[in-house]
Design an enzyme around this catalytic site. Structure first.
Site, PDB file in Angstrom:
ATOM      1  N   HIS A 242      -7.674  -4.606  -0.912  1.00  0.00           N
ATOM      2  CA  HIS A 242      -7.073  -5.893  -1.284  1.00  0.00           C
ATOM      3  C   HIS A 242      -7.952  -6.602  -2.294  1.00  0.00           C
ATOM      4  CE1 HIS A 242      -6.241  -4.808   2.926  1.00  0.00           C
ATOM      5  NE2 HIS A 242      -5.005  -4.983   2.540  1.00  0.00           N
TER       6      HIS A 242
ATOM      7  N   HIS B  63       0.824  -1.214   0.000  1.00  0.00           N
ATOM      8  CA  HIS B  63       0.000   0.000   0.000  1.00  0.00           C
ATOM      9  C   HIS B  63       0.857   1.263   0.000  1.00  0.00           C
ATOM     10  CE1 HIS B  63      -3.380  -2.597   0.743  1.00  0.00           C
ATOM     11  NE2 HIS B  63      -2.839  -3.051   1.859  1.00  0.00           N
TER      12      HIS B  63
END
Lengths: 332, 332
Positions: free
Chosen positions: A220, A58
């Site tokens: 995700h 991320h």
């Protein structure tokens, strides 16, 4: 797979090596734990420690937000996986000056479990860890089940406000309350246009058909609330704003901060095109925008898409949000 | 095409609309020219104006570097196309306080032509425009033909040093000399892993075969010096560092700044993985890294790949590079 990687199983290891080499003026790798990034000046005497942790992939979240007036330490997980309890613990230990540590993290099963364990382990060592769990992702659960919602880019505002409050010398409870208020004031939504690929897997672990988009997608690839034909940016921006604002229930005259983050492979010009519609929709509701952040603030590897976060502001939140920071995520 | 766009022919228009809405606290759109971005406080009394300009599609370059201690105005071109002479002229007019304007731009035929024309037009209005032409892209011409080389991400260092110098109250000639010295101290190289797509075209205008990479690629897909099998990040990073450092000819003990920019669709973690090898190679030559910048600083729509820029530093360059800036490209 057109990527700059070495061993696909060592992506996190290699990322951390390059990260600490790049930003040795701001951060260091913990000597006790190679999955913990620590602000160079931590622990700061008399200051509450502020930590977070989460899966890798991320970037610049989470580790890029380590630094002055922000996070003191970050526990780093494998790609899209929670850091271990020991890493959360070691992050806390690395920045504990005796005033306690607040862990500001996202609402995911693995993180919840490992943070809870870290709290117990820390208590045995005389370190108090208070927590705030981010749950700003509107589409991940119904409004009356906010505690089930995931944490996404609103975490950045939580870190900014919590970090700034701690830097002012606030107590553990004050920092916790401030960070809680910050995330309570945030609502986010994600729209995915194409999936991401874990290097060690080599193919996407979910799919988004061409000419469609997934509204409400998670960081995700967690399924969104609906798959729709891909619309114009103006329509998508308006839809994102409406999802967030409808859930938020802000009144006319409210003031907000807006964060539009790319998910990794969406060019910046497109985020600005989205912002045109988003900011118009916000203005149309009589809401004032204090500040807008546009860029790759919280990504998901090479996912194509964007998230919108809207944070309601009062005078204190505004003041804390405006505190200058120094961190790898935004260096110039 | 999985993108956030409205009319593909209006990408620049829509980007600018969203950009000025996002950053109204720092920039404004020129009232005279809808393709000119101006720093909110420009012109600053007694200060040399600092401008640039270039094709769109490289965001946050060029417009994102408008702001305090940086650029005063930016002429915005269509995607991958030079701004018009009139836009360069209007950028100069927007920040001219009477001390003249320096235009710090990249070495591309269209930009060269339009800046020259803008200089003539400005002279008629009594505005002196001095220029520095960036040519940091090592692979775009031989070392003895540096004047033929293209300008790439080294331009950011040129803007930073030139902008900081101007903010100190330096004269037009001093600012020009400083920016010239900055870009003379820069060498860059790009490696492409996958091409980019102009929204109005809908398919890539060049190709990079899977499992290969193009070394020396330009910001618009200009062919590199060789196509190679895609190697590990460690090998690619080392190769990039060697290309830049061999051309640079820096001596042991030299001090440098390093900028690794993604080209648009490469995730940040991979840039850090590259940096691990790049910084090791630099260190192996006895060269000290003063500061490293890693992120999407100068992109090419959704191209997959990265550029490396190494800038040699003396005390003055270091001081100017370290001056704090406030601009949309790096907001937190």
């Amino acid at each position: 797979m057109q990527r700059f990687v070495n061993d696909p199983d060592e992506v996190v290891e290699d990322t951390l090596k390059g990260f600490v080499k790049a930003h040795a003026d701001i951060v260091r790798l913990s000597e006790e734990n190679s999955r913990v990034i620590v602000a160079k000046d931590a622990p700061v005497d008399g200051k509450v420690g502020v930590i977070t942790g989460g899966g890798s992939g991320h970037e610049p979240a989470f580790l890029g937000y380590t630094g002055q007036n922000l996070l003191d330490a970050v526990a780093v997980g494998e790609l899209f996986s929670s850091p271990t309890a020991k890493s959360f613990l070691d992050a806390a230990k690395a920045c504990n000056s005796g005033k306690g540590v607040v862990c500001l993290y996202g609402n995911y099963a693995g993180d919840n479990m490992n943070v809870k364990m870290a709290i117990k382990l820390a208590a045995k060592e005389g370190i108090e860890i208070a927590t705030v769990v981010a749950n700003d992702d509107v589409c991940s659960a119904a409004p009356d089940e906010r505690e089930k919602r995931r944490g996404v880019a609103g975490e950045i505002f939580m870190w900014k406000c919590g970090g700034a409050k701690a830097a002012e010398g606030a107590s553990l409870e004050e920092v916790r309350e401030t960070a809680q208020k910050a995330i309570d004031s945030c609502r986010s939504v994600g729209v995915g246009l194409a999936p991401c690929t874990l290097p060690a897997v080599g193919h996407p672990n979910f799919s988004i058909e061409p000419d469609t988009m997934e509204v409400g997608i998670g960081h995700h690839g967690e399924p969104g609330v609906r798959v729709e034909p891909l619309k114009t940016a103006a329509e998508v921006g308006k839809e994102m704003a409406n999802i967030v604002l409808d859930d938020h229930g802000l009144e006319e005259g409210a003031e907000v901060a807006v964060l539009i983050s790319g998910l990794g492979a969406t060019p910046l010009d497109e985020l600005y095109i989205l912002n045109d519609a988003i900011s118009e929709e916000i203005a149309a509701r009589g809401i004032t925008i204090h500040k807008t952040y546009v860029g790759n603030y919280f990504t998901s590897l090479d996912m194509v898409g964007a998230t919108l976060t809207v944070m309601a502001l009062d005078d204190e939140m505004k003041r804390l949000l405006d505190v200058d920071v120094r961190c790898p995520a935004r260096l110039l």
